[in-house]
Design an enzyme around this catalytic site. Structure first.
Site, PDB file in Angstrom:
ATOM      1  N   MET A  30      68.379  12.286  48.075  1.00 15.82           N
ATOM      2  CA  MET A  30      69.718  12.819  48.399  1.00 15.82           C
ATOM      3  C   MET A  30      70.387  13.351  47.133  1.00 15.82           C
ATOM      4  O   MET A  30      71.613  13.528  47.101  1.00 15.82           O
ATOM      5  CB  MET A  30      70.568  11.734  49.064  1.00 15.82           C
ATOM      6  CG  MET A  30      69.956  11.295  50.401  1.00 15.82           C
ATOM      7  SD  MET A  30      71.137  10.608  51.548  1.00 15.82           S
ATOM      8  CE  MET A  30      71.672   9.175  50.656  1.00 15.82           C
ATOM      9  N   GLY A  31      69.585  13.566  46.084  1.00 17.06           N
ATOM     10  CA  GLY A  31      70.119  14.179  44.870  1.00 17.06           C
ATOM     11  C   GLY A  31      70.860  13.209  43.977  1.00 17.06           C
ATOM     12  O   GLY A  31      70.739  11.990  44.128  1.00 17.06           O
ATOM     13  N   LEU A  33      70.098  12.811  40.879  1.00 10.32           N
ATOM     14  CA  LEU A  33      68.854  12.159  40.475  1.00 10.32           C
ATOM     15  C   LEU A  33      69.033  11.287  39.232  1.00 10.32           C
ATOM     16  O   LEU A  33      69.772  11.624  38.315  1.00 10.32           O
ATOM     17  CB  LEU A  33      67.772  13.215  40.215  1.00 10.32           C
ATOM     18  CG  LEU A  33      67.433  14.120  41.405  1.00 10.32           C
ATOM     19  CD1 LEU A  33      66.311  15.092  41.030  1.00 10.32           C
ATOM     20  CD2 LEU A  33      67.039  13.308  42.640  1.00 10.32           C
ATOM     21  N   HIS A  37      64.652   7.892  40.877  1.00 12.75           N
ATOM     22  CA  HIS A  37      64.044   9.049  41.536  1.00 12.75           C
ATOM     23  C   HIS A  37      62.915   9.622  40.674  1.00 12.75           C
ATOM     24  O   HIS A  37      61.853   9.980  41.175  1.00 12.75           O
ATOM     25  CB  HIS A  37      65.074  10.172  41.715  1.00 12.75           C
ATOM     26  CG  HIS A  37      66.243   9.825  42.583  1.00 12.75           C
ATOM     27  ND1 HIS A  37      67.520   9.738  42.095  1.00 12.75           N
ATOM     28  CD2 HIS A  37      66.328   9.574  43.914  1.00 12.75           C
ATOM     29  CE1 HIS A  37      68.353   9.446  43.080  1.00 12.75           C
ATOM     30  NE2 HIS A  37      67.662   9.340  44.201  1.00 12.75           N
ATOM     31  N   VAL A 176      63.510   0.679  39.824  1.00  9.92           N
ATOM     32  CA  VAL A 176      63.863   0.930  38.425  1.00  9.92           C
ATOM     33  C   VAL A 176      65.287   0.416  38.206  1.00  9.92           C
ATOM     34  O   VAL A 176      66.197   0.727  38.989  1.00  9.92           O
ATOM     35  CB  VAL A 176      63.775   2.431  38.082  1.00  9.92           C
ATOM     36  CG1 VAL A 176      64.201   2.691  36.644  1.00  9.92           C
ATOM     37  CG2 VAL A 176      62.358   2.943  38.327  1.00  9.92           C
ATOM     38  N   MET A 184      69.089   0.964  39.738  1.00 14.54           N
ATOM     39  CA  MET A 184      69.654   2.315  39.634  1.00 14.54           C
ATOM     40  C   MET A 184      69.950   2.870  41.010  1.00 14.54           C
ATOM     41  O   MET A 184      69.175   2.671  41.956  1.00 14.54           O
ATOM     42  CB  MET A 184      68.691   3.238  38.902  1.00 14.54           C
ATOM     43  CG  MET A 184      68.613   2.919  37.445  1.00 14.54           C
ATOM     44  SD  MET A 184      67.806   4.266  36.571  1.00 14.54           S
ATOM     45  CE  MET A 184      67.793   3.554  34.929  1.00 14.54           C
ATOM     46  N   SER A 185      71.073   3.552  41.118  1.00 16.43           N
ATOM     47  CA  SER A 185      71.483   4.138  42.387  1.00 16.43           C
ATOM     48  C   SER A 185      72.433   5.290  42.094  1.00 16.43           C
ATOM     49  O   SER A 185      73.234   5.211  41.145  1.00 16.43           O
ATOM     50  CB  SER A 185      72.210   3.082  43.228  1.00 16.43           C
ATOM     51  OG  SER A 185      72.939   3.706  44.271  1.00 16.43           O
TER      52      SER A 185
END
Ligand code: AMP
Length: 288
Positions: A30-31, A33, A37, A176, A184-185
């Protein structure tokens, strides 16, 4: 790198590699990044001739319009990161391209998607499976890459491909984390000031559960209580769910005698974060 906004452009970009039977990897995102990702992207670039990254904030998987409106987007930066990582095609369709006005067909997995995020976010997984099925049809990858951070999502997608005989291998990559443990989000950018520090209770609670598990604790009630205590120690963090489930069926467990998943979702203000950890007696990585 080729940038495509439409399905027709994507088909055209993939015409040649398809004709040459080159291997194709897809990384659906969903970008906004980040390294999470990019770990999927790097794996795809390493093991496929052609890598496609899709960037699409899928309205069908949002159960709250506010969350959708506030979802971070940075297409320019995403394109730079993809280019640098050796991505061949970025597919970033509009909502209209993916969902025409008279769109009326849905793909729904009905077992693995019932609990955890499925119970907390009605309709979420139907939105996920529908968009992933569409992306698989548009791109036709041989492999598709997902992160264990969304463990349930990867399990649901894998089940969908099996049940519907989709010829795509699902590859799941480890979570990660930031240096301090926070998974990470894209949503982490919404955490301001003290919220960022308080968010750490999520990964800490799961790490605590794993620590107790390794020390021999097998009572789910005890582990869940420990996690809840840890999360509730942060003033601005609200628990959405904290559960321990069978890592394969995702059904609730009482006693830990099979590989299990400790999973939690919290709200910090209106930002929802999820995280999980495997509690696996064999110590081998179980992936969904
Ligand atoms: P999203 O853009 O959040 O929909 O995520 C796209 C893909 O990246 C999903 O398969 C996620 O599970 C994966 N992903 C997101 N964050 C992480 C992370 N911290 N570690 C590994 N994979 C991730």
């Amino acid at each position: 790198m080729i940038f495509c906004r439409t399905k027709a452009e994507a088909s055209k970009a993939l015409e040649k590699p398809r004709a040459q039977a080159r291997s194709l990897g897809l990384v659906p995102t969903m970008g906004a990044l980040h390294e999470g990702h990019m770990s999927l992207v790097r794996r795809s670039v390493a093991e496929n001739d052609v890598t496609v990254v899709s960037v699409f904030v899928n309205p069908a998987q949002f159960d709250e319009s506010r969350d959708l409106e506030k979802y971070p987007q940075d297409l320019r930066q995403d394109l730079l990161l993809c280019e640098k990582a050796g991505v061949d095609v970025v597919f970033a369709p509009t909502v209209e391209e993916m969902y025409p006005e008279d769109f009326s067909t849905w793909v729904e997995e009905t077992q693995l998607s019932r609990g955890l995020c499925g119970a907390a976010r009605p309709g979420h997984f139907r939105g996920v499976t529908t968009v992933v099925a569409k992306l698989f049809n548009i791109i036709r990858p041989g492999r598709a890459y997902f992160g264990a951070k969304d463990f349930q999502q990867a399990a649901v997608v894998r089940r969908m491909t099996r049940d519907l005989d989709m010829p795509v291998e699902i590859v799941v990559m480890p979570i990660v984390r930031e240096g301090d443990g926070l998974a990470m989000s894209s949503r982490n950018s919404r955490l301001q000031g003290p919220s960022r520090e308080e968010a750490l209770v999520l990964s800490r609670a799961l790490a605590r559960a794993e620590e107790l598990y390794r020390a021999g604790q097998r009572d789910v009630g005890v582990l869940v209580r420990e996690m809840l205590d840890c999360i509730r120690s942060a003033q601005h963090v609200q628990v959405d769910y904290v559960e321990i489930v069978d890592a394969e069926s995702l059904e609730p467990l009482e006693h830990l005698n099979v590989p299990a998943l400790a999973a939690a979702a919290v709200y910090i203000g209106d930002t929802r974060l999820i995280d999980n950890r495997l509690l696996n007696p064999t110590e081998e990585g179980t992936t969904p």
